[in-house]
Every structure is written in C-alpha cells, then in structure tokens.
Design a protein around this motif. Structure first.
Motif, PDB file in Angstrom:
ATOM      1  N   PRO A  44       0.816  -1.228   0.000  1.00 61.14           N
ATOM      2  CA  PRO A  44       0.000   0.000   0.000  1.00 61.14           C
ATOM      3  C   PRO A  44       0.847   1.275   0.000  1.00 61.14           C
ATOM      4  N   SER A  46       2.318   2.778  -2.465  1.00 57.21           N
ATOM      5  CA  SER A  46       3.528   2.756  -3.296  1.00 57.21           C
ATOM      6  C   SER A  46       3.298   3.281  -4.707  1.00 57.21           C
ATOM      7  N   THR A  49      -2.552   3.132  -7.341  1.00 60.44           N
ATOM      8  CA  THR A  49      -3.607   3.822  -8.084  1.00 60.44           C
ATOM      9  C   THR A  49      -3.028   4.473  -9.342  1.00 60.44           C
ATOM     10  N   ARG A 122       8.189   1.822  -3.851  1.00 56.69           N
ATOM     11  CA  ARG A 122       8.451   3.236  -3.552  1.00 56.69           C
ATOM     12  C   ARG A 122       9.379   3.301  -2.348  1.00 56.69           C
ATOM     13  N   PHE A 248      -6.910  11.392  -0.162  1.00 60.70           N
ATOM     14  CA  PHE A 248      -6.230  10.210  -0.685  1.00 60.70           C
ATOM     15  C   PHE A 248      -5.087  10.633  -1.608  1.00 60.70           C
TER      16      PHE A 248
HETATM   17  P1  A3P Z   1       1.111  10.540  -0.914  1.00 61.28           P
HETATM   18  O1  A3P Z   1       0.273  10.139   0.261  1.00 61.28           O
HETATM   19  O2  A3P Z   1       2.569  10.589  -0.588  1.00 61.28           O
HETATM   20  O3  A3P Z   1       0.634  11.777  -1.583  1.00 61.28           O
HETATM   21  P2  A3P Z   1      -1.485   3.966  -3.445  1.00 61.28           P
HETATM   22  O4  A3P Z   1      -2.301   4.201  -4.664  1.00 61.28           O
HETATM   23  O5  A3P Z   1      -0.538   2.815  -3.561  1.00 61.28           O
HETATM   24  O6  A3P Z   1      -2.358   3.883  -2.224  1.00 61.28           O
HETATM   25  O7  A3P Z   1      -0.510   5.211  -3.265  1.00 61.28           O
HETATM   26  C1  A3P Z   1      -1.029   6.481  -2.927  1.00 61.28           C
HETATM   27  C2  A3P Z   1       0.109   7.470  -3.042  1.00 61.28           C
HETATM   28  O8  A3P Z   1       0.397   7.652  -4.444  1.00 61.28           O
HETATM   29  C3  A3P Z   1      -0.264   8.831  -2.479  1.00 61.28           C
HETATM   30  O9  A3P Z   1       0.970   9.366  -2.017  1.00 61.28           O
HETATM   31  C4  A3P Z   1      -0.762   9.535  -3.731  1.00 61.28           C
HETATM   32  O10 A3P Z   1      -0.775  10.936  -3.641  1.00 61.28           O
HETATM   33  C5  A3P Z   1       0.287   9.043  -4.742  1.00 61.28           C
HETATM   34  N1  A3P Z   1      -0.123   9.212  -6.145  1.00 61.28           N
HETATM   35  C6  A3P Z   1      -1.197   8.712  -6.771  1.00 61.28           C
HETATM   36  N2  A3P Z   1      -1.245   9.142  -8.046  1.00 61.28           N
HETATM   37  C7  A3P Z   1      -0.172   9.931  -8.235  1.00 61.28           C
HETATM   38  C8  A3P Z   1       0.331  10.710  -9.335  1.00 61.28           C
HETATM   39  N3  A3P Z   1      -0.301  10.773 -10.506  1.00 61.28           N
HETATM   40  N4  A3P Z   1       1.476  11.412  -9.149  1.00 61.28           N
HETATM   41  C9  A3P Z   1       2.139  11.371  -7.979  1.00 61.28           C
HETATM   42  N5  A3P Z   1       1.708  10.670  -6.882  1.00 61.28           N
HETATM   43  C10 A3P Z   1       0.564   9.968  -7.016  1.00 61.28           C
END
Ligand code: A3P
Length: 311
Positions: A44, A46, A49, A122, A248
């Motif tokens: 999670p 990393s 999404t 990450r 999020f």
């Molecule tokens: P932060 O909380 O550091 O902002 P997951 O999808 O594995 O749960 O990861 C969520 C993390 O990925 C969050 O990090 C989110 O902001 C970041 N994230 C998602 N899409 C992103 C994008 N297009 N560019 C940069 N970071 C992204």
C-alpha cells in the motif's frame, strides 16, 4: 458489511476486515489467472492507483473516458477483497487485477501462468509517511497513534498488510525467475512519466503513437488524477474514509518523508534498511534532485542474497 473494527489474521499478516474475509483471502490464493491478465502488485501507498491509471490509459490508447466513468476498484479490482468476485467476473479481456498480497501467497496461483505482473515499489520512508496519513482518514485501519508509534510498527512489520521489507524482498527476488514480471518504481514515474508509460506499454505489448502517449501522460498527472472522482476516493462514504482528516491524493511527492522524519528516526530507518536489505544487484533510486532531475542517492539491494536465504 462494514466490519470497520475487524482485523483478519491470515498467513502471518493482518488485513482490514472491512475489505477482506478469510474466504476472500483463501480464494485469492487459488485464483485461476489467465495468460492475458495484467496483475498490478504493490505494498500500500507505493503508487498502486497511479499504475492502475497508467494501465487503464494504455489499454484505452490514451482515451480518458473509461478512467472518468468507472472507479479504479471496478476497473482493476483487488484480487483479495471480498466484494471483488462479481467485479472480476464482469471484467472484459484483458483483465486488469490489483493485489497487495506478498509473493509467497500468490506463488502457487501464478506458477506456469503467462500473466503480466507489474510490481510497483516506492521509497519506504515515503510509504511510511503516506501510510501514516492514510491511517488517520481510513476508519477501516487501526488507530495509528503518534507518528513515533506508527514508525515502530512499520519497522516491526506489524502494520496491516505486513512488512514492507518482506513484500519488496518477496516480489523483487522473482525478477529474472518470473519471465513476465516488470518492476517499476514510484520515483521512476515521478522522474519520467512519459518514458515510464512507454516502458509499460511496451511490456504489455501495446505500443502507442506519440499523441496517445501524450494523452496518457496528461490523464496520469497528479493534478488530473486528484480531480478525477473515479480515482480520488471522494466517492467513498465519510464513515469509511473521513475526508475531513486528509486526502487520498495527498501530496504525490518524492522525498516528502524529509518533512516528517527526525534525524534520529532517519538513522534508525537506515540501520533497519541496512540490516533487512543487504547490499547489491537491484538498484532503487529513492531520492531525486528535483531541480536537476538527477539521482543524488541510490540504494542497492542484493536480490540473489535474499533468494538464497529464503530457500
Ligand atoms: P502521498 O500520500 O505521498 O501523496 P497507493 O495508490 O498505492 O495507495 O498510493 C497512494 C500514493 O500515491 C499517495 O501518495 C498519492 O498521492 C500518490 N499518487 C497517486 N497518483 C499519483 C500521481 N499521478 N502522481 C504522484 N503521486 C501519485
């Protein structure tokens, strides 16, 4: 089924009972993967999404409509979630599936399959900080306590979803052994989103023309994803995700950990890293010099050493 307070212990790891049951976890272990499936794997926070969005856009050749009309959990269901069975049945080919499970739990189901697996990792210090903030808003995760308390449980590997170290070791030790495994880091995506999209599209054998790549880049940017309701979790009811306590799509930065970890915590983290990820052949670029866009430090880990020790 809310089960917000329930934790499911399974295979030595605790999982949030809101999303997992013993049955759904058991079913995941026996999942009949198809050769055409694309499996996104991550610990999670990393960049899961982000990769779901990248694969969605590559599959639609840069057309954003699917990513703007179907939520990510329906486009790329989590294999182990209890509500996913019906969603998985409804997916058209090629299916995009997501998992946070460690390799040891899926090794048997993936054996012999030609499923394309994308492992996203990450910098664990950024994972830690992101996960801490997510705990504050996610009512299906335990109370994180103070940052110091969460820091300790993260390093111990007793957080929900298990040890980051074991997860990364388990999956990356398969590089070379699993022919259809691609490792992509969050930092690579940040440093060169366009190049990373081309790399993933080539791995998926779905080459794109320049305009299609540019469209993917546009709709995979942090700002575009933050504004997309199908991705930003704003559709999740507040009793499950308390949107007053955070977002999020929070910061999306490489190296944000520096704003949270003290020097002492950083030293402790480094010593645990050195102990748990011994030196050598796999290179993670975890810190970027944002201004010059070049590496300032990399951390090497020895995958072969892990494999040897695991046997
Ligand atoms: P932060 O909380 O550091 O902002 P997951 O999808 O594995 O749960 O990861 C969520 C993390 O990925 C969050 O990090 C989110 O902001 C970041 N994230 C998602 N899409 C992103 C994008 N297009 N560019 C940069 N970071 C992204």
């Amino acid at each position: 089924m809310s089960r917000l307070e329930v934790a499911e212990a399974f295979g030595g790891i605790t999982f949030p009972g809101h999303l997992h049951t013993q049955e759904s976890l058991q079913l995941a272990l026996k999942f009949p993967f198809q050769d055409t499936d694309v499996l996104i794997v991550s610990y999670p926070k990393s960049g899961t999404t982000w990769m779901q969005q990248i694969v969605t856009l590559i599959t639609s050749r840069g057309d954003p409509r699917v990513s703007q009309t179907a939520p990510n959990w329906a486009r790329a269901p989590w294999l182990e979630h209890h509500y996913s069975a019906a969603l998985l049945d409804a997916l058209s080919q090629p299916r995009m599936i997501t998992t946070h499970l460690p390799h040891r739990m899926l090794a048997e189901a993936l054996r012999g399959a030609k499923t394309k697996v994308i492992y996203v990792s990450r910098n664990p210090k950024d994972v830690l900080v992101s996960f801490y903030h997510f705990h504050k808003m996610a009512n299906f995760l335990p109370d994180a306590g103070s940052f110091q308390e969460f820091f300790n449980t993260f390093l111990d590997g007793t957080v929900h979803f298990g040890s980051w170290f074991d997860h990364v070791k388990g999956w990356t030790s398969q590089l070379g052994a699993m022919p259809n495994l691609l490792h992509v880091t969050y930092e690579e995506l940040s440093m060169d989103l366009k190049g990373s999209i081309v790399k993933v599209s080539s791995f998926l054998q779905r080459p794109l023309v320049e305009d299609e790549v540019n469209s993917c880049v546009r709709y995979c940017s942090f700002s575009s994803m933050k504004d997309n309701q199908m991705i930003n979790c704003s559709l999740v009811p507040p009793e499950i995700l308390d949107h007053s306590k955070g977002a999020f799509m929070r910061r999306g930065k490489v190296g944000d950990w520096r704003n949270t970890l003290t020097d002492e915590q950083n030293e402790r983290f480094e010593s645990v890293l050195a102990e748990k990820l011994p030196v050598c052949s796999l290179e993670f670029v975890w810190q970027l010099d944002i201004e010059q866009h070049r590496d300032t430090k990399s951390y090497r880990t020895k995958v072969s050493a892990w494999s040897a020790r695991q046997e």
